[in-house]
Scaffold this motif. Structure first.
Motif, PDB file in Angstrom:
ATOM      1  N   SER A  12     -33.409  26.500  26.837  1.00  0.00           N
ATOM      2  CA  SER A  12     -32.479  25.899  27.791  1.00  0.00           C
ATOM      3  C   SER A  12     -31.283  25.285  27.078  1.00  0.00           C
ATOM      4  O   SER A  12     -30.401  24.728  27.727  1.00  0.00           O
ATOM      5  CB  SER A  12     -33.198  24.839  28.628  1.00  0.00           C
ATOM      6  OG  SER A  12     -33.653  23.784  27.790  1.00  0.00           O
ATOM      7  N   LEU A  13     -31.232  25.389  25.753  1.00  0.00           N
ATOM      8  CA  LEU A  13     -30.134  24.803  24.994  1.00  0.00           C
ATOM      9  C   LEU A  13     -28.892  25.684  25.066  1.00  0.00           C
ATOM     10  O   LEU A  13     -28.971  26.895  24.868  1.00  0.00           O
ATOM     11  CB  LEU A  13     -30.550  24.620  23.537  1.00  0.00           C
ATOM     12  CG  LEU A  13     -31.775  23.731  23.318  1.00  0.00           C
ATOM     13  CD1 LEU A  13     -32.171  23.737  21.863  1.00  0.00           C
ATOM     14  CD2 LEU A  13     -31.493  22.332  23.796  1.00  0.00           C
ATOM     15  N   LEU A  44     -31.855  26.800  12.586  1.00  0.00           N
ATOM     16  CA  LEU A  44     -32.802  26.071  13.434  1.00  0.00           C
ATOM     17  C   LEU A  44     -32.668  24.565  13.240  1.00  0.00           C
ATOM     18  O   LEU A  44     -32.760  23.804  14.199  1.00  0.00           O
ATOM     19  CB  LEU A  44     -34.229  26.524  13.131  1.00  0.00           C
ATOM     20  CG  LEU A  44     -35.339  25.852  13.925  1.00  0.00           C
ATOM     21  CD1 LEU A  44     -35.202  26.157  15.408  1.00  0.00           C
ATOM     22  CD2 LEU A  44     -36.683  26.283  13.406  1.00  0.00           C
ATOM     23  N   LYS A  45     -32.420  24.125  12.023  1.00  0.00           N
ATOM     24  CA  LYS A  45     -32.372  22.687  11.725  1.00  0.00           C
ATOM     25  C   LYS A  45     -31.340  21.948  12.573  1.00  0.00           C
ATOM     26  O   LYS A  45     -31.491  20.764  12.839  1.00  0.00           O
ATOM     27  CB  LYS A  45     -32.105  22.445  10.238  1.00  0.00           C
ATOM     28  CG  LYS A  45     -30.731  22.856   9.768  1.00  0.00           C
ATOM     29  CD  LYS A  45     -30.546  22.550   8.288  1.00  0.00           C
ATOM     30  CE  LYS A  45     -29.184  22.966   7.803  1.00  0.00           C
ATOM     31  NZ  LYS A  45     -28.099  22.203   8.376  1.00  0.00           N
ATOM     32  N   ASP A  46     -30.314  22.647  13.033  1.00  0.00           N
ATOM     33  CA  ASP A  46     -29.290  22.005  13.852  1.00  0.00           C
ATOM     34  C   ASP A  46     -29.770  21.692  15.265  1.00  0.00           C
ATOM     35  O   ASP A  46     -29.119  20.930  15.977  1.00  0.00           O
ATOM     36  CB  ASP A  46     -28.045  22.897  13.936  1.00  0.00           C
ATOM     37  CG  ASP A  46     -27.342  23.065  12.603  1.00  0.00           C
ATOM     38  OD1 ASP A  46     -27.674  22.334  11.635  1.00  0.00           O
ATOM     39  OD2 ASP A  46     -26.465  23.941  12.514  1.00  0.00           O
ATOM     40  N   PHE A  47     -30.902  22.258  15.676  1.00  0.00           N
ATOM     41  CA  PHE A  47     -31.373  22.107  17.050  1.00  0.00           C
ATOM     42  C   PHE A  47     -32.770  21.513  17.161  1.00  0.00           C
ATOM     43  O   PHE A  47     -33.218  21.206  18.259  1.00  0.00           O
ATOM     44  CB  PHE A  47     -31.360  23.478  17.761  1.00  0.00           C
ATOM     45  CG  PHE A  47     -29.983  24.055  17.860  1.00  0.00           C
ATOM     46  CD1 PHE A  47     -29.178  23.765  18.942  1.00  0.00           C
ATOM     47  CD2 PHE A  47     -29.480  24.865  16.859  1.00  0.00           C
ATOM     48  CE1 PHE A  47     -27.893  24.280  19.031  1.00  0.00           C
ATOM     49  CE2 PHE A  47     -28.208  25.394  16.939  1.00  0.00           C
ATOM     50  CZ  PHE A  47     -27.402  25.097  18.026  1.00  0.00           C
ATOM     51  N   ILE A  48     -33.471  21.365  16.056  1.00  0.00           N
ATOM     52  CA  ILE A  48     -34.876  20.949  16.112  1.00  0.00           C
ATOM     53  C   ILE A  48     -35.049  19.564  16.741  1.00  0.00           C
ATOM     54  O   ILE A  48     -36.045  19.299  17.404  1.00  0.00           O
ATOM     55  CB  ILE A  48     -35.540  21.049  14.716  1.00  0.00           C
ATOM     56  CG1 ILE A  48     -37.050  21.127  14.848  1.00  0.00           C
ATOM     57  CG2 ILE A  48     -35.122  19.914  13.812  1.00  0.00           C
ATOM     58  CD1 ILE A  48     -37.558  22.386  15.450  1.00  0.00           C
ATOM     59  N   GLY A  49     -34.076  18.692  16.597  1.00  0.00           N
ATOM     60  CA  GLY A  49     -34.155  17.362  17.207  1.00  0.00           C
ATOM     61  C   GLY A  49     -34.043  17.392  18.717  1.00  0.00           C
ATOM     62  O   GLY A  49     -34.411  16.436  19.391  1.00  0.00           O
ATOM     63  N   ASN A  50     -33.539  18.485  19.264  1.00  0.00           N
ATOM     64  CA  ASN A  50     -33.378  18.646  20.717  1.00  0.00           C
ATOM     65  C   ASN A  50     -34.277  19.740  21.265  1.00  0.00           C
ATOM     66  O   ASN A  50     -33.967  20.328  22.303  1.00  0.00           O
ATOM     67  CB  ASN A  50     -31.919  18.987  21.044  1.00  0.00           C
ATOM     68  CG  ASN A  50     -30.975  17.887  20.644  1.00  0.00           C
ATOM     69  OD1 ASN A  50     -31.291  16.719  20.782  1.00  0.00           O
ATOM     70  ND2 ASN A  50     -29.817  18.257  20.138  1.00  0.00           N
ATOM     71  N   ASP A  52     -36.626  22.065  23.185  1.00  0.00           N
ATOM     72  CA  ASP A  52     -37.136  22.071  24.552  1.00  0.00           C
ATOM     73  C   ASP A  52     -38.540  22.678  24.558  1.00  0.00           C
ATOM     74  O   ASP A  52     -39.087  23.034  23.513  1.00  0.00           O
ATOM     75  CB  ASP A  52     -36.183  22.807  25.494  1.00  0.00           C
ATOM     76  CG  ASP A  52     -36.055  24.298  25.195  1.00  0.00           C
ATOM     77  OD1 ASP A  52     -36.672  24.786  24.233  1.00  0.00           O
ATOM     78  OD2 ASP A  52     -35.321  24.983  25.937  1.00  0.00           O
ATOM     79  N   ASP A  53     -39.146  22.790  25.727  1.00  0.00           N
ATOM     80  CA  ASP A  53     -40.513  23.313  25.822  1.00  0.00           C
ATOM     81  C   ASP A  53     -40.615  24.740  25.295  1.00  0.00           C
ATOM     82  O   ASP A  53     -41.592  25.110  24.651  1.00  0.00           O
ATOM     83  CB  ASP A  53     -41.017  23.265  27.263  1.00  0.00           C
ATOM     84  CG  ASP A  53     -41.306  21.847  27.726  1.00  0.00           C
ATOM     85  OD1 ASP A  53     -41.477  20.961  26.859  1.00  0.00           O
ATOM     86  OD2 ASP A  53     -41.360  21.624  28.944  1.00  0.00           O
ATOM     87  N   ALA A  54     -39.608  25.571  25.568  1.00  0.00           N
ATOM     88  CA  ALA A  54     -39.640  26.956  25.093  1.00  0.00           C
ATOM     89  C   ALA A  54     -39.652  27.002  23.567  1.00  0.00           C
ATOM     90  O   ALA A  54     -40.385  27.788  22.968  1.00  0.00           O
ATOM     91  CB  ALA A  54     -38.443  27.734  25.639  1.00  0.00           C
ATOM     92  N   LEU A  59     -42.518  27.784  18.441  1.00  0.00           N
ATOM     93  CA  LEU A  59     -42.802  27.313  17.084  1.00  0.00           C
ATOM     94  C   LEU A  59     -44.294  27.097  16.823  1.00  0.00           C
ATOM     95  O   LEU A  59     -44.698  27.007  15.671  1.00  0.00           O
ATOM     96  CB  LEU A  59     -42.012  26.036  16.791  1.00  0.00           C
ATOM     97  CG  LEU A  59     -40.496  26.259  16.654  1.00  0.00           C
ATOM     98  CD1 LEU A  59     -39.781  24.916  16.578  1.00  0.00           C
ATOM     99  CD2 LEU A  59     -40.179  27.109  15.440  1.00  0.00           C
ATOM    100  N   GLU A  60     -45.111  27.035  17.868  1.00  0.00           N
ATOM    101  CA  GLU A  60     -46.556  26.928  17.672  1.00  0.00           C
ATOM    102  C   GLU A  60     -47.105  28.142  16.934  1.00  0.00           C
ATOM    103  O   GLU A  60     -48.149  28.057  16.297  1.00  0.00           O
ATOM    104  CB  GLU A  60     -47.264  26.776  19.012  1.00  0.00           C
ATOM    105  CG  GLU A  60     -47.085  25.422  19.649  1.00  0.00           C
ATOM    106  CD  GLU A  60     -47.695  25.337  21.031  1.00  0.00           C
ATOM    107  OE1 GLU A  60     -48.190  26.357  21.551  1.00  0.00           O
ATOM    108  OE2 GLU A  60     -47.666  24.239  21.603  1.00  0.00           O
TER     109      GLU A  60
END
Length: 67
Positions: A12-13, A44-50, A52-54, A59-60
């Motif tokens: 959703s980002l 990825l590091k630029d978005f990991i703090g935000n 979302d559920d997807a 990442l699991e």
């Protein structure tokens, strides 16, 4: 845990370049964010703090250091 999880998932980002929903995708060596609309790729590091559920579900199934 599955070793055959999806290689791509829509999040959703919004893309910083065009605003379309970003996809999270993995290759053999890397996970990155990619915009299917404009083709821009982001680390990825630029978005990991935000995340979302997807992103969390995706990442699991990926071995990575999220710190």
């Amino acid at each position: 845990m599955s070793f055959f999880g999806p290689r791509d998932a829509e999040t959703s980002l919004p893309c910083p370049a065009c605003g379309a929903p970003l996809h999270i995708e993995r290759s053999c060596h890397e996970v990155r964010m990619r915009c299917p609309a404009c083709g821009t790729q982001f680390p990825l590091k630029d978005f990991i703090g935000n995340a979302d559920d997807a992103m969390e579900r995706f990442l699991e199934n990926v071995y990575c250091d999220r710190i």
